[in-house]
Design a protein around this motif. Structure first.
Motif, PDB file in Angstrom:
ATOM      1  N   GLU A   1       0.830  -1.212   0.000  1.00  0.00           N
ATOM      2  CA  GLU A   1       0.000   0.000   0.000  1.00  0.00           C
ATOM      3  C   GLU A   1       0.859   1.254   0.000  1.00  0.00           C
ATOM      4  O   GLU A   1       0.560   2.229  -0.704  1.00  0.00           O
ATOM      5  CB  GLU A   1      -0.923  -0.010   1.208  1.00  0.00           C
ATOM      6  N   LEU A   2       1.943   1.225   0.778  1.00  0.00           N
ATOM      7  CA  LEU A   2       2.846   2.374   0.822  1.00  0.00           C
ATOM      8  C   LEU A   2       3.449   2.643  -0.546  1.00  0.00           C
ATOM      9  O   LEU A   2       3.512   3.797  -0.999  1.00  0.00           O
ATOM     10  CB  LEU A   2       3.948   2.115   1.853  1.00  0.00           C
ATOM     11  N   LEU A   3       3.879   1.604  -1.239  1.00  0.00           N
ATOM     12  CA  LEU A   3       4.463   1.776  -2.565  1.00  0.00           C
ATOM     13  C   LEU A   3       3.424   2.258  -3.573  1.00  0.00           C
ATOM     14  O   LEU A   3       3.718   3.081  -4.447  1.00  0.00           O
ATOM     15  CB  LEU A   3       5.092   0.468  -3.029  1.00  0.00           C
ATOM     16  N   ARG A   4       2.197   1.754  -3.470  1.00  0.00           N
ATOM     17  CA  ARG A   4       1.129   2.216  -4.371  1.00  0.00           C
ATOM     18  C   ARG A   4       0.879   3.708  -4.207  1.00  0.00           C
ATOM     19  O   ARG A   4       0.550   4.409  -5.175  1.00  0.00           O
ATOM     20  CB  ARG A   4      -0.165   1.443  -4.116  1.00  0.00           C
ATOM     21  N   ASN A   5       1.036   4.200  -2.969  1.00  0.00           N
ATOM     22  CA  ASN A   5       0.760   5.610  -2.684  1.00  0.00           C
ATOM     23  C   ASN A   5       1.971   6.514  -2.900  1.00  0.00           C
ATOM     24  O   ASN A   5       1.903   7.717  -2.632  1.00  0.00           O
ATOM     25  CB  ASN A   5       0.276   5.768  -1.237  1.00  0.00           C
ATOM     26  N   SER A   6       3.081   5.934  -3.366  1.00  0.00           N
ATOM     27  CA  SER A   6       4.325   6.694  -3.449  1.00  0.00           C
ATOM     28  C   SER A   6       4.920   6.717  -4.855  1.00  0.00           C
ATOM     29  O   SER A   6       6.135   6.895  -5.003  1.00  0.00           O
ATOM     30  CB  SER A   6       5.357   6.112  -2.466  1.00  0.00           C
ATOM     31  N   GLY A   7       4.083   6.562  -5.861  1.00  0.00           N
ATOM     32  CA  GLY A   7       4.602   6.632  -7.218  1.00  0.00           C
ATOM     33  C   GLY A   7       5.185   8.000  -7.526  1.00  0.00           C
ATOM     34  O   GLY A   7       4.666   9.026  -7.091  1.00  0.00           O
ATOM     35  N   GLY A   8       6.286   8.016  -8.268  1.00  0.00           N
ATOM     36  CA  GLY A   8       6.925   9.277  -8.627  1.00  0.00           C
ATOM     37  C   GLY A   8       8.157   9.547  -7.778  1.00  0.00           C
ATOM     38  O   GLY A   8       8.889   8.629  -7.403  1.00  0.00           O
ATOM     39  N   ALA A   9       8.383  10.819  -7.467  1.00  0.00           N
ATOM     40  CA  ALA A   9       9.606  11.248  -6.798  1.00  0.00           C
ATOM     41  C   ALA A   9       9.540  11.021  -5.297  1.00  0.00           C
ATOM     42  O   ALA A   9       8.657  11.541  -4.606  1.00  0.00           O
ATOM     43  CB  ALA A   9       9.870  12.723  -7.088  1.00  0.00           C
ATOM     44  N   ASN A  10      10.468  10.238  -4.787  1.00  0.00           N
ATOM     45  CA  ASN A  10      10.640  10.004  -3.363  1.00  0.00           C
ATOM     46  C   ASN A  10      12.073  10.384  -2.993  1.00  0.00           C
ATOM     47  O   ASN A  10      12.843  10.819  -3.845  1.00  0.00           O
ATOM     48  CB  ASN A  10      10.362   8.535  -3.042  1.00  0.00           C
ATOM     49  N   LEU A  11      12.422  10.209  -1.729  1.00  0.00           N
ATOM     50  CA  LEU A  11      13.773  10.550  -1.287  1.00  0.00           C
ATOM     51  C   LEU A  11      14.587   9.283  -1.084  1.00  0.00           C
ATOM     52  O   LEU A  11      14.109   8.320  -0.466  1.00  0.00           O
ATOM     53  CB  LEU A  11      13.740  11.340   0.019  1.00  0.00           C
ATOM     54  N   GLY A  12      15.810   9.273  -1.586  1.00  0.00           N
ATOM     55  CA  GLY A  12      16.744   8.186  -1.330  1.00  0.00           C
ATOM     56  C   GLY A  12      17.950   8.693  -0.561  1.00  0.00           C
ATOM     57  O   GLY A  12      18.496   9.744  -0.866  1.00  0.00           O
ATOM     58  N   MET A  13      18.334   7.935   0.463  1.00  0.00           N
ATOM     59  CA  MET A  13      19.522   8.249   1.255  1.00  0.00           C
ATOM     60  C   MET A  13      20.516   7.106   1.080  1.00  0.00           C
ATOM     61  O   MET A  13      20.148   5.937   1.236  1.00  0.00           O
ATOM     62  CB  MET A  13      19.153   8.403   2.731  1.00  0.00           C
ATOM     63  N   ASP A  14      21.734   7.427   0.742  1.00  0.00           N
ATOM     64  CA  ASP A  14      22.746   6.408   0.485  1.00  0.00           C
ATOM     65  C   ASP A  14      22.830   5.426   1.644  1.00  0.00           C
ATOM     66  O   ASP A  14      22.960   5.816   2.808  1.00  0.00           O
ATOM     67  CB  ASP A  14      24.103   7.076   0.265  1.00  0.00           C
ATOM     68  N   PHE A  15      22.733   4.142   1.335  1.00  0.00           N
ATOM     69  CA  PHE A  15      22.820   3.091   2.342  1.00  0.00           C
ATOM     70  C   PHE A  15      24.278   2.903   2.732  1.00  0.00           C
ATOM     71  O   PHE A  15      25.149   2.749   1.870  1.00  0.00           O
ATOM     72  CB  PHE A  15      22.233   1.792   1.784  1.00  0.00           C
ATOM     73  N   LEU A  16      24.559   2.925   4.037  1.00  0.00           N
ATOM     74  CA  LEU A  16      25.926   2.789   4.540  1.00  0.00           C
ATOM     75  C   LEU A  16      26.113   1.367   5.059  1.00  0.00           C
ATOM     76  O   LEU A  16      25.758   1.067   6.203  1.00  0.00           O
ATOM     77  CB  LEU A  16      26.197   3.809   5.660  1.00  0.00           C
TER      78      LEU A  16
END
Length: 252
Positions: free
Chosen positions: A86-101
């Motif tokens: 459901e979260l992914l369905r509601n988040s189409g388009g531009a989201n924020l990515g933070m580099d995984f450490l």
């Protein structure tokens, strides 16, 4: 604006975060912690992440690289968790990515003492952006390659959830008693003398230019540029009066 990448695989949710961030792989071969626009906090949490993350970076604090992460909800089809789907369905388009450490450790104030200068710079920064989410219960700090990294700034700048009353927050004092680094931050006066002059309107304008326009859209302002100007004005006025909001009694 931030560099843009496209998510190609959803790897796993991170249950530690209240907004249910997830680890994703992108078309640049990078791995990112995704913060979703469809989460309960909405796009304003992403705005706060960019403003605070990029400002901290420009002040010399370590923050994982941020990107705009384009997500097609189809990548969640194989995810068995209904909440994640459901979260992914509601988040189409531009989201924020933070580099995984990879291999980073969660910060422990007993196991990882921090020198006074760095602790004071972090506390100064958190007081400035009103970060309510750097407590000993949830530090939102990582130790990676023996360096302290700042993460998760979505709860900062909470004045922007009520713009008509934002004026009252310009000089609002910061309560630091629960801050995870307060016992180490014995050089706040020095941190203030170093950092406050660096936060110019020009710097704030550069930081706000990194925020995608559609995250700034909404009922508060007619245009994204008007929103950017309002953030710059608020933050420029706040940094002009550190004596009003900077914690006292910690070496300042």
């Amino acid at each position: 604006m931030l560099r843009q990448v496209t998510a190609v695989r959803y790897v796993t949710p991170l249950r530690e975060g209240g907004s249910l961030p997830g680890v994703v792989e992108a078309d640049d071969l990078g791995t990112y912690v995704a913060k979703f626009r469809g989460a309960g906090q909405g796009p304003k949490a992403l705005v706060a992440e960019v403003i605070c993350g990029e400002l901290a970076r420009r002040l010399g604090l370590a923050v994982p690289a941020l990107v705009v992460l384009d997500i097609d909800p189809v990548i969640g089809r194989a995810e068995p968790d209904q909440e994640v789907q459901e979260l992914l369905r509601n988040s189409g388009g531009a989201n924020l990515g933070m580099d995984f450490l990879p291999g980073a450790l969660g910060y422990d104030p007993v196991a990882h003492p921090v020198d006074a200068a760095l602790a004071s710079r972090v506390l100064w920064f958190d007081a400035y952006v009103e970060n309510v989410d750097r407590s000993w219960r949830n530090p939102n700090l990582l130790v990676w390659h023996r360096e302290l990294w700042l993460i998760d700034h979505g709860a900062c700048l909470y004045f922007h959830h009520n713009w008509p009353r934002a004026e009252a927050a310009v000089r609002r004092a910061y309560r630091a008693e629960d801050h995870v680094l307060v016992s180490y931050a014995t050089a706040l006066a020095e941190a203030d003398a170093e950092l406050a002059p660096k936060v110019t309107r020009e710097l704030l304008g550069e930081v706000l230019a990194q925020v995608p326009e559609d995250w700034l859209a909404g009922p508060d302002f007619a245009t994204a540029d008007a929103a950017r100007a309002a953030y710059v004005e608020h933050l420029a006025r706040r940094v002009a009066h550190p004596a009003d909001w900077l914690p006292q009694g910690s070496g300042s």
